[in-house]
Scaffold this active site. Structure first.
Site, PDB file in Angstrom:
ATOM      1  CG  HIS A 122      -1.922   0.974   1.382  1.00  0.00           C
ATOM      2  ND1 HIS A 122      -1.678   2.289   1.709  1.00  0.00           N
ATOM      3  CD2 HIS A 122      -3.264   0.867   1.212  1.00  0.00           C
ATOM      4  CE1 HIS A 122      -2.823   2.942   1.744  1.00  0.00           C
ATOM      5  NE2 HIS A 122      -3.806   2.107   1.445  1.00  0.00           N
ATOM      6  CG  ASP A 199       0.823  -2.547   6.306  1.00  0.00           C
ATOM      7  OD1 ASP A 199      -0.028  -2.539   7.223  1.00  0.00           O
ATOM      8  OD2 ASP A 199       0.615  -2.034   5.188  1.00  0.00           O
ATOM      9  CD  GLN A 202      -6.871  -4.864   4.275  1.00  0.00           C
ATOM     10  OE1 GLN A 202      -7.850  -5.520   4.609  1.00  0.00           O
ATOM     11  NE2 GLN A 202      -6.975  -3.613   3.863  1.00  0.00           N
ATOM     12  CE  LYS A 225      -7.562  -0.730   6.401  1.00  0.00           C
ATOM     13  NZ  LYS A 225      -8.252  -0.034   5.327  1.00  0.00           N
ATOM     14  CB  CYS A 363      -3.512   3.280  -1.594  1.00  0.00           C
ATOM     15  SG  CYS A 363      -4.678   4.547  -1.191  1.00  0.00           S
TER      16      CYS A 363
END
Lengths: 405, 139
Positions: A122, A199, A202, A225, A363
């Protein structure tokens, strides 16, 4: 809590909404998830019963609010498998967590030092490293993505070397859904003497995460999220790494003492939390974690993947359908294109049927460039999505093909 | 308000359409009928900013004090290209003074396409019309 989809849906007031006269099918969870009543109540409840600024307060509500805020930090720590709450820095989201990581480590970067990321990152895990390239002469290397949507691990291995200072990898891709072998990749990074950053924007929502098992030096996540509020995320850091990192923003709370000619800093995590923090958002995130961890993560994953595969099976029967991202290990993100149609057309038509999906570059411009596409439509499934909604997606996409062919 | 005949014809055509599906089909068909711009014409100068999908607008003018402006446009998305076609139907091949006078909001309401004009919408119809109006004002 046992996994009962009707019971789960009933806890989300927004899911009873209609869009364009149709029941809402919310399939944009990779962008942001809806909030259960428990989270809504936690935030309004805090504001209604006990609220004050946190830390250094000498009155009852200041202490109560501080307890709730620091309690939320402990919940995040436990959620990520962190050794202690002090390993968790609250940020406004995963983007800020990654920016904090890059800024905090910038002092260790010299011209020619190498930072390895991947083509499926991203922009939040690309642009902060570009800052280090622009300002300190760092060299960014991108691990290639294969046609299937997996990382070329042989290429990664060959990139590592004495100049590698940082390796920063997405745990689960927001477009391809690919779950990367971060544990293995971290071992290689550490063997090369690099700092290993993951990261987990998600991943933290779709699978159990244990930062100690992964052996990540830094791990990022976001709250909104994870069925929590916006404006709150977290950076997990190993104690020694957080101590090495330079502070990001200056202000209240992050200092120990301030003089005219010098300043000494508070210990992590407070060193990185200048100013009044997002108190209510953190408490909301704590409530979201309480709510979410009430379910068996294996059951949640199984449910989401059942909806994903149900949708995929139906969509594959459509001639013009092309799945973007077909990795062996993946989560419930379904990016696709229809031959001859623009993803925006698909999303706009689905919206007319009450189905919310995202369309665009997500993104991830370097990934789009690599895949030779301009954009994709993306359905992403969460805990409350149903097989019926997957059927509606299939029908909606079929309708869209009749419009757009 | 009375519109030029070709705009009135378009309004009459849309009036026959009974639901959004037929309207979208019609918009998409209008887009398909639009002659595409050449690759050379799709450049940074002709690109309309503020659109999530890519939109390009090429203009020509002829005449003196109150010149006639002709627009051609294109998009990489079907629905947006259809909206480009609608915008061209409204504004292209008219005198600058007429372009200034025409109220796109009113006409789009007549077509029941006003939802596409909200600034929160990212399809760029508003940006497109803004560009057309600005070119007419500068002509």
């Amino acid at each position: 809590m046992s996994f009962n989809i009707d019971n789960i849906r009933a806890q989300f007031p927004i899911l009873s909404r209609e869009i364009n006269g149709k029941p809402l099918a919310y399939l944009d969870n990779a962008a942001s998830a809806q909030k259960p009543q428990a989270v809504i109540d936690a935030i309004t409840g805090q504001m209604s019963t006990s609220f004050a600024n946190v830390h250094r307060g000498l009155h009852t509500m200041a202490n109560e609010t501080t307890e709730a805020y620091e309690g939320a930090r402990a919940k995040v720590a436990s959620f990520l498998g962190a050794p202690k709450p002090e390993n968790i820095v609250f940020t406004k989201g995963a983007s800020e967590a990654l920016n904090l990581a890059a800024y905090g480590l910038a002092g260790e970067i010299e011209a020619g030092d190498e930072i390895i990321i991947t083509q499926m990152e991203h922009h939040s895990n690309i642009v902060p490293w570009h800052f280090l390239r622009e300002r300190y002469g760092a060299v960014i290397k991108f691990i290639p993505v294969t046609e299937q949507g997996e990382l070329d691990l042989a290429a990664y291995k060959s990139m590592l070397g004495p100049k590698t200072k940082i390796v920063s990898i997405v745990h689960m891709s927001n477009v391809l859904g690919t779950v990367n072998p971060v544990k293995e990749m971290g071992e290689w990074a550490h063997a090369a003497g690099a700092i290993f950053i993951v990261d987990g924007t998600q991943a933290a929502v779709h699978m159990p995460v244990n930062v100690v098992d992964i052996d990540a030096d830094l791990y990022c996540m976001t709250g909104h999220k994870l069925y929590g509020p916006t404006g709150i995320g977290a950076l997990y850091g190993k104690t020694d790494i957080l101590e090495r990192m330079q502070p990001f923003q200056g202000g209240g709370e992050m200092i120990e003492d301030v003089f005219e000619d010098r300043v000494t800093y508070n210990d992590p995590p407070h060193k990185f939390e200048a100013g009044t923090p997002p108190i209510l958002q953190a408490i909301g995130l704590g409530a979201a974690i309480d709510w979410y961890t009430g379910f068996d993560p294996a059951e949640v994953h199984q449910h989401e993947m059942a909806v994903y595969y149900h949708a995929l099976d139906g969509l594959r029967a459509i001639n013009s359908f092309r799945l973007i991202g077909d990795a062996q290990e993946k989560g419930s993100v379904l990016a696709f294109n229809l031959k001859g149609a623009h993803a925006h057309d698909v999303a706009q038509i689905l919206d007319k049927y009450g189905i919310a999906v995202r369309a665009g570059q997500h993104c991830t411009q370097p990934l789009m460039t690599k895949l030779g596409i301009h954009s994709t439509a993306r359905a992403s499934f969460g805990i409350y999505n149903t097989l019926d909604e997957a059927d509606r997606l299939i029908e909606g996409v079929k309708k869209a093909t009749t419009f757009l062919s | 308000m009375s519109y030029p005949q070709d705009i009135q014809d378009m309004i009459d055509d849309f009036a026959f359409l009974s639901d959004w599906e037929e309207r979208y089909m019609h918009v998409i068909d209008l887009g398909k009928a639009l002659p595409p711009l050449s690759e050379a014409e799709k450049n940074e100068a002709t690109k309309v900013k503020g659109c999530v999908s890519q939109v390009w607008l090429v203009s020509d003018k002829t005449g003196g004090d109150d010149p006639v402006l002709t627009f051609r446009g294109d998009s990489d998305a079907h629905i947006v290209k259809g909206l480009v076609a609608v915008a061209l139907q409204i504004f292209s091949n008219r005198k600058a003074s007429k372009i200034h006078e025409l109220d796109a909001t009113e006409i789009l309401k007549e077509l029941d396409l006003q939802e596409h004009l909200s600034p929160q919408r990212s399809n760029g119809l508003k940006a497109m019309i803004g560009r057309i109006k600005a070119e007419a004002a500068a002509a």
